[in-house]
Write a protein that holds these residues in place. Structure first.
Motif, PDB file in Angstrom:
ATOM      1  N   ARG A   1       0.865  -1.174   0.000  1.00 43.38           N
ATOM      2  CA  ARG A   1       0.000   0.000   0.000  1.00 43.38           C
ATOM      3  C   ARG A   1       0.909   1.234   0.000  1.00 43.38           C
ATOM      4  NH1 ARG A   1      -5.629  -1.154   0.654  1.00 43.38           N
ATOM      5  NH2 ARG A   1      -5.950   1.028   0.070  1.00 43.38           N
ATOM      6  N   PRO A   2       0.922   1.982  -1.084  1.00 41.28           N
ATOM      7  CA  PRO A   2       1.776   3.171  -1.138  1.00 41.28           C
ATOM      8  C   PRO A   2       1.290   4.311  -0.240  1.00 41.28           C
ATOM      9  CG  PRO A   2       1.286   2.362  -3.351  1.00 41.28           C
ATOM     10  CD  PRO A   2       0.375   1.636  -2.409  1.00 41.28           C
ATOM     11  N   TYR A   3      -0.042   4.520  -0.159  1.00 37.81           N
ATOM     12  CA  TYR A   3      -0.570   5.689   0.538  1.00 37.81           C
ATOM     13  C   TYR A   3      -0.429   5.507   2.039  1.00 37.81           C
ATOM     14  CZ  TYR A   3      -3.661   9.791   0.981  1.00 37.81           C
ATOM     15  OH  TYR A   3      -4.187  11.051   1.236  1.00 37.81           O
ATOM     16  N   GLY A   4       0.294   6.414   2.664  1.00 39.85           N
ATOM     17  CA  GLY A   4       0.618   6.263   4.077  1.00 39.85           C
ATOM     18  C   GLY A   4      -0.508   6.560   5.031  1.00 39.85           C
ATOM     19  N   TYR A   5      -1.629   7.106   4.547  1.00 35.12           N
ATOM     20  CA  TYR A   5      -2.705   7.532   5.435  1.00 35.12           C
ATOM     21  C   TYR A   5      -3.908   6.597   5.413  1.00 35.12           C
ATOM     22  CZ  TYR A   5      -0.085  11.910   5.498  1.00 35.12           C
ATOM     23  OH  TYR A   5       0.896  12.850   5.645  1.00 35.12           O
ATOM     24  N   ILE A   6      -3.805   5.510   4.695  1.00 38.39           N
ATOM     25  CA  ILE A   6      -4.962   4.646   4.523  1.00 38.39           C
ATOM     26  C   ILE A   6      -4.839   3.414   5.418  1.00 38.39           C
ATOM     27  CG2 ILE A   6      -4.233   3.074   2.679  1.00 38.39           C
ATOM     28  CD1 ILE A   6      -7.434   5.239   2.700  1.00 38.39           C
ATOM     29  N   SER A   7      -5.974   2.873   5.860  1.00 42.26           N
ATOM     30  CA  SER A   7      -6.009   1.634   6.636  1.00 42.26           C
ATOM     31  C   SER A   7      -6.247   0.460   5.683  1.00 42.26           C
ATOM     32  CB  SER A   7      -7.125   1.689   7.677  1.00 42.26           C
ATOM     33  OG  SER A   7      -6.937   2.760   8.578  1.00 42.26           O
ATOM     34  N   PHE A   8      -5.719  -0.718   6.067  1.00 43.42           N
ATOM     35  CA  PHE A   8      -5.844  -1.860   5.159  1.00 43.42           C
ATOM     36  C   PHE A   8      -5.743  -3.160   5.939  1.00 43.42           C
ATOM     37  CE2 PHE A   8      -1.510  -0.255   5.214  1.00 43.42           C
ATOM     38  CZ  PHE A   8      -0.731  -1.373   5.427  1.00 43.42           C
ATOM     39  N   ARG A   9      -6.212  -4.247   5.295  1.00 46.19           N
ATOM     40  CA  ARG A   9      -6.263  -5.584   5.901  1.00 46.19           C
ATOM     41  C   ARG A   9      -5.683  -6.604   4.942  1.00 46.19           C
ATOM     42  NH1 ARG A   9     -11.738  -8.298   8.367  1.00 46.19           N
ATOM     43  NH2 ARG A   9     -10.938  -7.173  10.186  1.00 46.19           N
ATOM     44  N   TYR A  10      -5.010  -7.633   5.531  1.00 49.38           N
ATOM     45  CA  TYR A  10      -4.565  -8.794   4.762  1.00 49.38           C
ATOM     46  C   TYR A  10      -5.065 -10.071   5.448  1.00 49.38           C
ATOM     47  CZ  TYR A  10      -1.241  -5.644   2.441  1.00 49.38           C
ATOM     48  OH  TYR A  10      -0.674  -4.614   1.724  1.00 49.38           O
ATOM     49  N   ASP A  11      -5.325 -11.073   4.627  1.00 43.95           N
ATOM     50  CA  ASP A  11      -5.749 -12.381   5.121  1.00 43.95           C
ATOM     51  C   ASP A  11      -4.501 -13.234   5.360  1.00 43.95           C
ATOM     52  OD1 ASP A  11      -6.927 -14.796   5.702  1.00 43.95           O
ATOM     53  OD2 ASP A  11      -8.052 -14.965   3.831  1.00 43.95           O
ATOM     54  N   LEU A  12      -4.291 -13.629   6.610  1.00 47.82           N
ATOM     55  CA  LEU A  12      -3.125 -14.444   6.968  1.00 47.82           C
ATOM     56  C   LEU A  12      -3.403 -15.943   6.883  1.00 47.82           C
ATOM     57  CD1 LEU A  12      -1.939 -12.594  10.218  1.00 47.82           C
ATOM     58  CD2 LEU A  12      -1.294 -12.107   7.859  1.00 47.82           C
ATOM     59  N   THR A  13      -4.677 -16.314   6.827  1.00 47.24           N
ATOM     60  CA  THR A  13      -5.097 -17.692   7.088  1.00 47.24           C
ATOM     61  C   THR A  13      -4.323 -18.756   6.298  1.00 47.24           C
ATOM     62  OG1 THR A  13      -7.313 -16.771   7.452  1.00 47.24           O
ATOM     63  CG2 THR A  13      -7.128 -19.167   7.291  1.00 47.24           C
ATOM     64  N   PRO A  14      -4.110 -18.605   5.004  1.00 55.20           N
ATOM     65  CA  PRO A  14      -3.491 -19.712   4.252  1.00 55.20           C
ATOM     66  C   PRO A  14      -2.033 -19.973   4.616  1.00 55.20           C
ATOM     67  CG  PRO A  14      -4.621 -18.160   2.786  1.00 55.20           C
ATOM     68  CD  PRO A  14      -4.510 -17.503   4.110  1.00 55.20           C
ATOM     69  N   TYR A  15      -1.392 -19.051   5.312  1.00 60.04           N
ATOM     70  CA  TYR A  15       0.060 -19.134   5.472  1.00 60.04           C
ATOM     71  C   TYR A  15       0.505 -19.308   6.917  1.00 60.04           C
ATOM     72  CZ  TYR A  15      -0.906 -16.659   1.120  1.00 60.04           C
ATOM     73  OH  TYR A  15      -1.425 -16.293  -0.090  1.00 60.04           O
TER      74      TYR A  15
END
Length: 808
Positions: free
Chosen positions: A132-146
């Motif tokens: 995610r380039p934009y430093g002001y945004i919130s974000f989520r990733y799915d960890l489940t498969p790994y």
């Protein structure tokens, strides 16, 4: 039907939907774990650091939120440039190891980042999750498969690249500077940012509530679920219920629920009443997910001729603009530091905040909901055209749609937010590409939320030249500066509604005064033009020094106050902030534009607004009374709840004065003679308030004043301690610059120091600070252990002082 009537009706229809909005605070349930502790950090780059087996034993151990830039030293050669704060940037790596017990049933695990500045890349156990380039945004990733379970460790690695500079026009900070969360979910659950509430009808007697819920099913099999939702008041009493059955297929399924509330307690800055919606998801009678959502009920409208109405009543917006840094703490999010800023603004009479010029931390919006501030939430400072050489325009094509969508989805349920802004001073307003882009962005916002007006902060006031206006996509026209042009607005833009989104840019240094006070200094007089500033890089704290594009506080407020069609204004800025140190070059490294300095100490004009924007009885006499014998000195007084003010110099009356029309202070010009000055305000001939200032003697003592003597032993709570240098009688010495050393014993440590001087190059992370004009600040942070915290302040030649805090 004429254009004006059509426009007004369209806006009323748009805004009638926004009576009820809710604030989705971070859910403190078992399925959402704070993931801030026990990270390892390396400043520098190593292409192998993403690997699970990478040796990081020598890395520094720390907790996030973390801003590595604020820990550095100021330098004229910093890649961020003086405009960006003259502090180091670069590349850094974060790694965190953790173990998970094998769940007894299928579970999904996600990692939520509230914000990383900037160009973040994330891996789990060597698997790349995304960037995610934009430093002001919130974000989520799915960890489940790994993920690994049991005794096997999981390694989360984050690379942060803030090396491309200048990336912004102000200080950004560097690193994982907002909170991180590990989220555990059953296969069927409320989706990420998966609720939205609107009110088809809201009044003082009835609120009809419409709830949209998105359920996510990660199982390949359909799932039969029951969703129960309840509206609760602040005491937890259930006021309304709804339930729905749903067959949740793989992916996203949607449902709606409706409620009615009788005689609702409305939300406003004066009474920020909050309810809560509790949504529960059941499968085969078992609770599998819960989503708690605070909500607030209010309605508002903008009108072309009468300005802004909140809950059916005329309402003047008393706003400020705020950048995101927290002074000596940098960009690293700290809820108490943000709360203190809002408390200081609230005391001034502020009821609105424009988030300049990017989505803020979620915690700041939660505080605005709870404490009562109307918020303009702004997405971008830059579109495709360049403002900062290495700014957001580099990522626009690939990321702007996703970033804007994520901002709206994350924030649309805050009762504090009443306007979406899609840009600030965008160069495309002078280019026909601005028409297309404005329409595109407005369509993105309206696809997710039609309950708030869309605006963009404009610098071009001529409708024939402004392409963002020509797009027809803006519901509300916001203008920055040029207050003298506001009076032309009704004729130039018939039937349109306006907002003064950025005003003043008045310059000042706390406690410094240039005479004569009624002569306005424009520094610089034009772009890059030479000017005769002060050798010590200060600006006058009278309202008599402005940037060439700006105006004085009093001149602008007079226009806004006296014209109903202007809903209010948003001052640039509430607090000084790091970076953008106009009008001076380095070593100036923070702004002169705040009403409050970087420490949180109010400058004098703070009390002008307090006298206009609150019912508090105000009498503020300034400046100090330490000058050269016989020198001509201007004395100002801000006051309210009175008809006139009388000044006494060494007991001799200098006469009574009253404010003239569109003047918000009274002034006397008198010769200085050591002793005292006293101001007395009167109403109907009776004394209302009194203030006396004495000539201070030699610096003798240190005074310590904590904003809170009891704090939480949670490892992040803060006490802000004001440090004053006084004479033997307790009068603050107005030119004191003594070096103060701080020692902390017990369950706390120094988190930062400052003095509000915009050209100080002393580090923020230190155990010492020089006083500036008699004052400085030490910020003490708790550990995670309860106990006492003793702070001692000492200086050569001064009587030292101590105070003790309690950490519970």
């Amino acid at each position: 039907m004429n254009k004006s009537t059509k426009r007004n009706i369209r806006l009323l229809m748009l805004l009638s939907l926004t009576g009820l909005i809710f604030s989705c605070q971070p859910k403190q349930l078992a399925d959402r774990q704070n993931f801030d502790k026990d990270w390892k950090f390396m400043l520098g780059d190593d292409s192998l650091a993403f690997q699970a087996g990478y040796e990081d034993g020598s890395w520094r151990k720390l907790n996030v939120p973390h801003d590595w830039s604020i820990e550095g030293e100021f330098s004229a050669d910093a890649p961020s440039t003086t405009e960006g704060g003259a502090l180091p940037t670069g590349i850094g790596w974060y790694r965190k190891s953790f173990r998970l017990e094998k769940p007894t049933s299928n579970k999904n695990f996600y990692i939520d980042f509230d914000g990383v500045f900037c160009n973040s890349e994330v891996w789990i156990n060597g698997h790349f999750l995304g960037k995610r380039p934009y430093g002001y945004i919130s974000f989520r990733y799915d960890l489940t498969p790994y993920l690994n379970y049991g005794e096997s460790e999981n390694i989360l690695a984050v690379r942060v690249d803030n090396s491309a500079q200048p990336a912004s026009r102000w200080y950004t900070g560097s690193g994982i500077y907002r909170h991180v969360w590990l989220v555990e979910k059953n296969p069927v659950h409320v989706a990420h940012w998966g609720t939205f509430v609107t009110t088809p009808e809201v009044s003082e007697t009835l609120a009809k509530v419409h709830l949209d819920i998105q359920l996510e099913n990660t199982d390949t099999q359909e799932q039969e679920v029951l969703v129960k939702s309840s509206v609760l008041d602040s005491q937890g009493t259930v006021l309304a219920k709804a339930e729905s059955t749903l067959t949740a297929t793989n992916g996203i399924s949607s449902l709606t629920q409706n409620f009615e509330l009788n005689n609702p307690a409305l939300w406003s800055p004066e009474n920020p009443n909050l309810y809560q919606v509790k949504s529960e998801v059941f499968k085969e009678g078992k609770l599998v997910d819960e989503y708690n959502t605070p909500l607030g009920l209010r309605w508002f409208e903008f009108t072309p001729d009468k300005g802004f109405f909140l809950n059916g009543k005329p309402y003047k917006l008393h706003g400020v603009n705020q950048h995101h840094d927290l002074g000596a703490l940098g960009a690293a999010v700290n809820t108490r530091a943000m709360e203190r800023q809002l408390e200081i603004l609230k005391e001034m009479g502020v009821n609105g905040i424009r988030m300049a010029h990017n989505p803020p931390a979620p915690e700041l919006l939660h505080l605005c909901d709870k404490m009562g501030f109307l918020v303009i939430n702004e997405s971008f400072d830059e579109w495709k055209k360049t403002k900062a050489k290495k700014g957001y325009h580099l990522y626009w094509d690939e990321w702007h749609k996703r970033d804007l969508e994520d901002m709206i989805l994350r924030d649309r349920n805050h009762p504090s937010i009443f306007v979406w802004s899609i840009g600030n001073e965008i160069p495309e307003q002078f280019d026909t590409t601005g028409i297309r882009i404005t329409r595109e962005l407005a369509d993105i916002v309206k696809s997710l939320d039609t309950t708030r007006p869309i605006t963009a902060a404009l610098t071009e006031t001529d409708p024939e030249k402004n392409n963002l206006y020509k797009s027809g996509a803006l519901d509300l026209l916001s203008f920055n500066y040029k207050h003298e042009e506001y009076l032309k607005f009704p004729d130039r833009y018939p039937g349109e509604c306006m907002l003064a989104s950025e005003n003043m840019s008045a310059l000042s240094s706390r406690g410094h005064y240039d005479f004569p006070s009624d002569s306005v200094r424009i520094w610089p007089p034009a772009y890059n033009a030479p000017f005769d500033g002060n050798p010590d890089l200060t600006a006058s704290s009278f309202d008599n020094c402005i940037a060439y594009w700006g105006a004085t506080h009093e001149d602008t407020w007079a226009v806004v106050k006296n014209n109903d069609f202007i809903p209010g204004m948003f001052i640039w800025s509430g607090f000084d902030y790091i970076g953008e140190p106009l009008p001076y070059p380095y070593p100036a490294r923070s702004s002169y534009l705040g009403i409050i300095d970087l420490c949180g100490f109010p400058k004098d004009v703070y009390y002008m607004y307090q006298s206009e924007w609150t019912d508090k009885t105000v009498l503020h006499l300034f400046p100090h009374w330490n000058w050269t014998e016989g020198q001509t000195v201007d004395l100002w007084a801000y006051y309210n709840n009175a008809d006139e003010v009388e000044l006494f110099v060494n007991g001799v009356s200098q006469g009574r004065k009253s404010k003239e029309k569109d003047q918000f202070h009274v002034m006397w010009r008198v010769p200085f003679h050591a002793g005292s000055v006293r101001a007395v305000s009167y109403k109907n001939g009776e004394k209302v308030a009194e203030q006396e200032i004495h000539t201070a003697g030699q610096a003798a003592k240190i005074e310590l004043i904590a904003d809170r003597n009891n704090i939480k032993a949670d490892g992040s709570d803060l006490s802000f301690i004001t440090v004053k240098v006084t004479d033997k009688d307790g009068n603050m010495v107005p030119d004191a610059a003594n070096l103060i050393n701080f020692n902390v014993d017990g369950e706390g440590f120094v988190a930062g120091v400052d003095n509000g001087y915009q050209a100080s190059t002393d580090p923020f992370k230190a155990s010492y600070r020089k006083a500036f004009n008699g004052m400085c600040l030490v910020i003490v942070q708790s550990t995670e252990h309860a106990g006492n915290i003793k702070i001692t302040a000492s200086s050569d030649g001064l009587e030292s002082n101590s105070l003790t805090l309690t950490s519970n």
